[in-house]
Motif scaffolding. Sequence first.
Motif, PDB file in Angstrom:
ATOM      1  N   LEU A  55       0.823  -1.212   0.000  1.00  0.00           N
ATOM      2  CA  LEU A  55       0.000   0.000   0.000  1.00  0.00           C
ATOM      3  C   LEU A  55       0.851   1.255   0.000  1.00  0.00           C
ATOM      4  O   LEU A  55       1.970   1.266   0.511  1.00  0.00           O
ATOM      5  CB  LEU A  55      -0.910   0.019   1.232  1.00  0.00           C
ATOM      6  CG  LEU A  55      -1.899  -1.131   1.374  1.00  0.00           C
ATOM      7  CD1 LEU A  55      -2.692  -0.973   2.660  1.00  0.00           C
ATOM      8  CD2 LEU A  55      -2.832  -1.197   0.181  1.00  0.00           C
ATOM      9  N   ASP A  56       0.281   2.318  -0.549  1.00  0.00           N
ATOM     10  CA  ASP A  56       0.905   3.636  -0.491  1.00  0.00           C
ATOM     11  C   ASP A  56       0.498   4.264   0.838  1.00  0.00           C
ATOM     12  O   ASP A  56      -0.630   4.737   0.987  1.00  0.00           O
ATOM     13  CB  ASP A  56       0.427   4.483  -1.667  1.00  0.00           C
ATOM     14  CG  ASP A  56       0.948   5.908  -1.626  1.00  0.00           C
ATOM     15  OD1 ASP A  56       1.730   6.248  -0.713  1.00  0.00           O
ATOM     16  OD2 ASP A  56       0.545   6.692  -2.507  1.00  0.00           O
ATOM     17  N   SER A  57       1.409   4.263   1.792  1.00  0.00           N
ATOM     18  CA  SER A  57       1.083   4.755   3.130  1.00  0.00           C
ATOM     19  C   SER A  57       0.777   6.249   3.134  1.00  0.00           C
ATOM     20  O   SER A  57       0.195   6.765   4.090  1.00  0.00           O
ATOM     21  CB  SER A  57       2.213   4.446   4.112  1.00  0.00           C
ATOM     22  OG  SER A  57       3.403   5.103   3.705  1.00  0.00           O
ATOM     23  N   GLU A  58       1.134   6.959   2.070  1.00  0.00           N
ATOM     24  CA  GLU A  58       0.849   8.395   1.970  1.00  0.00           C
ATOM     25  C   GLU A  58      -0.570   8.670   1.477  1.00  0.00           C
ATOM     26  O   GLU A  58      -1.070   9.782   1.609  1.00  0.00           O
ATOM     27  CB  GLU A  58       1.865   9.066   1.035  1.00  0.00           C
ATOM     28  CG  GLU A  58       3.299   8.957   1.502  1.00  0.00           C
ATOM     29  CD  GLU A  58       3.538   9.656   2.838  1.00  0.00           C
ATOM     30  OE1 GLU A  58       3.070  10.795   3.001  1.00  0.00           O
ATOM     31  OE2 GLU A  58       4.161   9.031   3.710  1.00  0.00           O
ATOM     32  N   ALA A  59      -1.205   7.662   0.889  1.00  0.00           N
ATOM     33  CA  ALA A  59      -2.555   7.845   0.348  1.00  0.00           C
ATOM     34  C   ALA A  59      -3.571   7.930   1.481  1.00  0.00           C
ATOM     35  O   ALA A  59      -3.506   7.167   2.444  1.00  0.00           O
ATOM     36  CB  ALA A  59      -2.918   6.692  -0.583  1.00  0.00           C
ATOM     37  N   ALA A  60      -4.506   8.844   1.364  1.00  0.00           N
ATOM     38  CA  ALA A  60      -5.547   8.992   2.391  1.00  0.00           C
ATOM     39  C   ALA A  60      -6.525   7.826   2.363  1.00  0.00           C
ATOM     40  O   ALA A  60      -7.024   7.404   3.404  1.00  0.00           O
ATOM     41  CB  ALA A  60      -6.294  10.312   2.197  1.00  0.00           C
ATOM     42  N   LEU A  61      -6.800   7.309   1.168  1.00  0.00           N
ATOM     43  CA  LEU A  61      -7.783   6.235   0.992  1.00  0.00           C
ATOM     44  C   LEU A  61      -7.185   5.088   0.189  1.00  0.00           C
ATOM     45  O   LEU A  61      -6.384   5.312  -0.716  1.00  0.00           O
ATOM     46  CB  LEU A  61      -9.013   6.749   0.242  1.00  0.00           C
ATOM     47  CG  LEU A  61      -9.888   7.766   0.940  1.00  0.00           C
ATOM     48  CD1 LEU A  61     -10.901   8.354  -0.039  1.00  0.00           C
ATOM     49  CD2 LEU A  61     -10.594   7.138   2.128  1.00  0.00           C
ATOM     50  N   THR A  62      -7.624   3.900   0.510  1.00  0.00           N
ATOM     51  CA  THR A  62      -7.248   2.715  -0.254  1.00  0.00           C
ATOM     52  C   THR A  62      -8.519   2.028  -0.727  1.00  0.00           C
ATOM     53  O   THR A  62      -9.406   1.754   0.086  1.00  0.00           O
ATOM     54  CB  THR A  62      -6.414   1.738   0.615  1.00  0.00           C
ATOM     55  OG1 THR A  62      -5.195   2.376   0.975  1.00  0.00           O
ATOM     56  CG2 THR A  62      -6.119   0.453  -0.136  1.00  0.00           C
ATOM     57  N   PRO A  63      -8.620   1.755  -2.038  1.00  0.00           N
ATOM     58  CA  PRO A  63      -9.771   0.989  -2.530  1.00  0.00           C
ATOM     59  C   PRO A  63      -9.550  -0.500  -2.272  1.00  0.00           C
ATOM     60  O   PRO A  63      -8.462  -1.020  -2.515  1.00  0.00           O
ATOM     61  CB  PRO A  63      -9.793   1.299  -4.028  1.00  0.00           C
ATOM     62  CG  PRO A  63      -8.381   1.669  -4.364  1.00  0.00           C
ATOM     63  CD  PRO A  63      -7.763   2.233  -3.108  1.00  0.00           C
ATOM     64  N   VAL A  64     -10.576  -1.167  -1.774  1.00  0.00           N
ATOM     65  CA  VAL A  64     -10.514  -2.601  -1.507  1.00  0.00           C
ATOM     66  C   VAL A  64     -11.600  -3.255  -2.362  1.00  0.00           C
ATOM     67  O   VAL A  64     -12.797  -3.049  -2.129  1.00  0.00           O
ATOM     68  CB  VAL A  64     -10.734  -2.908  -0.006  1.00  0.00           C
ATOM     69  CG1 VAL A  64     -10.680  -4.402   0.242  1.00  0.00           C
ATOM     70  CG2 VAL A  64      -9.707  -2.174   0.855  1.00  0.00           C
ATOM     71  N   ALA A  65     -11.157  -4.048  -3.342  1.00  0.00           N
ATOM     72  CA  ALA A  65     -12.088  -4.677  -4.275  1.00  0.00           C
ATOM     73  C   ALA A  65     -12.993  -5.666  -3.550  1.00  0.00           C
ATOM     74  O   ALA A  65     -12.553  -6.426  -2.702  1.00  0.00           O
ATOM     75  CB  ALA A  65     -11.324  -5.387  -5.387  1.00  0.00           C
TER      76      ALA A  65
END
Length: 174
Positions: A55-65
């Motif tokens: 994961l990109d730890s800098e991203a605010a949101l992560t999409p989970v399929a």
Amino acid sequence: MTTGAGEEQAAALPAVAREIEEFIGAEGWDQPAQIFALVPTSELLAAEPDLAEQLDSEAALTPVAQESLPAEDLAEALARVSWPDQVTGCALFQEIVVLPPEAESALPDEDEAARTMAAEHPDRQEARLVAAVLRNGDETCVMRLRDGANEDELVQDTSLAPNLLQALRDTFNP
């Protein structure tokens, strides 16, 4: 008005929608509709530290399929979706047929007849659409047309799918 983490997530929403479109696009065209949970990356990493390298730890949101949805009963399938509190938002990918406005206004009211007429219309264009919403009401849509000349162009506009955005917002209502 959103504040703090909410502002960060709202700012990240268009990028997440584009990420989903690119993720699905890597598989090519003719993909089934799919829904994604949008979760705060920091909370996901806290719950699942083994995902740190993925994961990109800098991203605010992560999409989970999540599982694919049946395209022909999409409204019914969305009506059965509900999310736990940890899910901040959701996004839906689907392939659609885009018609010129004059052709759209001539479609019959019955869904199956309208789908058939749209699929056979000589001016139809196929497209990939991602609609995404957050619990707080922020929303976005991105669309990529399936035609050689403009296939690299991604259109972003919330007016692309107002009914779909509403259906996604409704998945957060008890």
